[in-house]
Design a protein around this motif. Structure first.
Motif, PDB file in Angstrom:
ATOM      1  N   LEU A 177     -18.518 -67.090  44.055  1.00  0.00           N
ATOM      2  CA  LEU A 177     -19.322 -66.250  44.891  1.00  0.00           C
ATOM      3  C   LEU A 177     -18.591 -65.330  45.965  1.00  0.00           C
ATOM      4  O   LEU A 177     -18.835 -64.368  46.328  1.00  0.00           O
ATOM      5  CB  LEU A 177     -20.197 -67.085  45.540  1.00  0.00           C
ATOM      6  CG  LEU A 177     -21.605 -67.615  44.439  1.00  0.00           C
ATOM      7  CD1 LEU A 177     -22.203 -68.809  45.143  1.00  0.00           C
ATOM      8  CD2 LEU A 177     -22.420 -66.337  44.056  1.00  0.00           C
ATOM      9  N   THR A 178     -17.543 -66.144  46.476  1.00  0.00           N
ATOM     10  CA  THR A 178     -16.705 -65.832  47.528  1.00  0.00           C
ATOM     11  C   THR A 178     -15.768 -64.603  47.176  1.00  0.00           C
ATOM     12  O   THR A 178     -15.956 -63.544  47.658  1.00  0.00           O
ATOM     13  CB  THR A 178     -15.521 -66.822  48.195  1.00  0.00           C
ATOM     14  OG1 THR A 178     -16.687 -67.902  48.718  1.00  0.00           O
ATOM     15  CG2 THR A 178     -14.907 -66.218  49.402  1.00  0.00           C
ATOM     16  N   LEU A 179     -15.192 -64.748  45.918  1.00  0.00           N
ATOM     17  CA  LEU A 179     -14.441 -63.611  45.329  1.00  0.00           C
ATOM     18  C   LEU A 179     -15.315 -62.414  44.996  1.00  0.00           C
ATOM     19  O   LEU A 179     -14.999 -61.323  44.956  1.00  0.00           O
ATOM     20  CB  LEU A 179     -13.809 -64.066  44.026  1.00  0.00           C
ATOM     21  CG  LEU A 179     -12.660 -65.192  44.416  1.00  0.00           C
ATOM     22  CD1 LEU A 179     -12.279 -65.585  42.767  1.00  0.00           C
ATOM     23  CD2 LEU A 179     -11.680 -64.178  45.188  1.00  0.00           C
ATOM     24  N   GLU A 180     -16.790 -62.788  44.806  1.00  0.00           N
ATOM     25  CA  GLU A 180     -17.569 -61.512  44.392  1.00  0.00           C
ATOM     26  C   GLU A 180     -18.024 -60.861  45.336  1.00  0.00           C
ATOM     27  O   GLU A 180     -18.828 -59.947  45.358  1.00  0.00           O
ATOM     28  CB  GLU A 180     -19.013 -62.375  43.583  1.00  0.00           C
ATOM     29  CG  GLU A 180     -19.829 -61.213  42.795  1.00  0.00           C
ATOM     30  CD  GLU A 180     -19.505 -60.488  41.737  1.00  0.00           C
ATOM     31  OE1 GLU A 180     -20.010 -59.595  41.273  1.00  0.00           O
ATOM     32  OE2 GLU A 180     -18.266 -60.935  41.213  1.00  0.00           O
ATOM     33  N   GLY A 181     -17.894 -61.402  46.785  1.00  0.00           N
ATOM     34  CA  GLY A 181     -18.088 -60.926  47.993  1.00  0.00           C
ATOM     35  C   GLY A 181     -18.947 -61.353  48.981  1.00  0.00           C
ATOM     36  O   GLY A 181     -19.565 -60.752  49.756  1.00  0.00           O
ATOM     37  N   TYR A 182     -19.642 -62.535  48.612  1.00  0.00           N
ATOM     38  CA  TYR A 182     -20.616 -63.192  49.274  1.00  0.00           C
ATOM     39  C   TYR A 182     -20.080 -64.146  50.464  1.00  0.00           C
ATOM     40  O   TYR A 182     -19.069 -64.520  50.286  1.00  0.00           O
ATOM     41  CB  TYR A 182     -21.374 -64.008  48.225  1.00  0.00           C
ATOM     42  CG  TYR A 182     -22.339 -63.356  47.426  1.00  0.00           C
ATOM     43  CD1 TYR A 182     -23.606 -62.847  47.771  1.00  0.00           C
ATOM     44  CD2 TYR A 182     -21.985 -63.357  45.814  1.00  0.00           C
ATOM     45  CE1 TYR A 182     -24.511 -62.071  46.853  1.00  0.00           C
ATOM     46  CE2 TYR A 182     -22.611 -62.410  45.123  1.00  0.00           C
ATOM     47  CZ  TYR A 182     -24.050 -62.033  45.561  1.00  0.00           C
ATOM     48  OH  TYR A 182     -24.684 -61.323  44.503  1.00  0.00           O
ATOM     49  N   ARG A 183     -20.740 -64.352  51.254  1.00  0.00           N
ATOM     50  CA  ARG A 183     -20.409 -65.346  52.565  1.00  0.00           C
ATOM     51  C   ARG A 183     -21.177 -66.476  52.028  1.00  0.00           C
ATOM     52  O   ARG A 183     -22.179 -66.607  52.189  1.00  0.00           O
ATOM     53  CB  ARG A 183     -20.701 -64.686  53.747  1.00  0.00           C
ATOM     54  CG  ARG A 183     -19.967 -65.619  55.045  1.00  0.00           C
ATOM     55  CD  ARG A 183     -19.947 -65.015  56.101  1.00  0.00           C
ATOM     56  NE  ARG A 183     -21.291 -64.737  56.952  1.00  0.00           N
ATOM     57  CZ  ARG A 183     -21.988 -63.453  56.994  1.00  0.00           C
ATOM     58  NH1 ARG A 183     -21.522 -62.623  56.963  1.00  0.00           N
ATOM     59  NH2 ARG A 183     -23.283 -63.511  57.815  1.00  0.00           N
TER      60      ARG A 183
END
Length: 241
Positions: free
Chosen positions: A22-28
């Motif tokens: 999820l972090t790599l996808e741009g989510y915090r």
């Protein structure tokens, strides 16, 4: 600003892998291991979306969802579950969840479902002001939709069958609105998936059937005609009788 995700999963390997993806996808991402900490984090700072594992020790994902809904928190909730029976999925919808993913899952499916949930709660972009001299379009004649004994107020997100108000989740409301707007028209599975979730989860998915079944339970009344009809191999249609 990146969207914020509160992830609650007691399996460390799954939690770490999903947090990283999820972090790599741009989510915090805020990742926690149990329902108690999930509630504490949700109360501390409301996320844009929650991803909750159903089976957690102590307070599980269903209980977390029930507590938040009882408090009036309408933040979208995506459930992660290893339970594949329809009754188990309905339990999640009963608790107020908006969608679910069955383990083992493809992370791309999680991304797709999160995008769909976030689109539904995104504020509409206001149209540019055409100026005082531009021709104004007339307002709609009425704010209510009515069909087959149902009445719906899309602005207030309220619906009734006869004099009985229906308690609907966000997904149920949007599904019913789509059916009402297309009364008498058979909507194909792919069309409904695209309009409600923004993604077709394929012929093997039972997601739509579960939501239709749950919506029927809320609509149907003893002695009254069923309103949502199945057209086998095609889709669903709303009609009376």
């Amino acid at each position: 600003m990146p969207h914020t995700v509160l992830l609650a999963e007691d399996d460390r390997a799954i939690r770490n892998a999903l947090e990283r993806a999820l972090t790599l996808e741009g989510y915090r991402v805020t990742a926690v291991a149990d329902g108690v900490e999930a509630l504490a984090q949700a109360h501390r700072r409301r996320p844009d979306v929650l991803v909750l594992d159903v089976m957690m020790p102590g307070i599980d994902g269903l209980q977390v969802c029930r507590v938040l809904r009882a408090e009036g928190d309408r933040t979208p909730v995506l459930m992660l579950t290893a339970l594949v029976e329809t009754a188990d999925r309905i339990a999640g919808l009963d608790a107020g969840a908006d969608d679910y993913v069955v383990k083992p899952f493809d992370v791309e499916e999680v991304f797709a479902r999160l995008r769909a949930l976030l689109r539904r709660v995104a504020p509409a972009t206001p149209a540019p002001d055409p100026g005082p001299m531009a021709e104004r379009q007339p307002e709609p004649a009425g704010r209510f939709l009515e069909a087959a004994g149902l009445r719906m107020d899309p602005q207030a997100r309220r619906a009734w069958r006869g004099g009985r108000e229906l308690e609907l989740t966000r997904t149920e409301f949007e599904l019913l609105e789509l059916l009402i707007r297309n009364t008498g028209v058979v909507l194909e599975h792919a069309t409904i998936y695209d309009r409600i979730w923004g993604y077709d989860f394929g012929p093997g998915s039972k997601n739509l059937a579960v939501y239709v079944g749950y919506l029927r339970r809320k609509l149907d009344e003893p002695g009254a005609p069923q309103l949502i009809h199945t057209v086998r191999g095609v889709g669903y249609v709303l009609r009376e009788g």
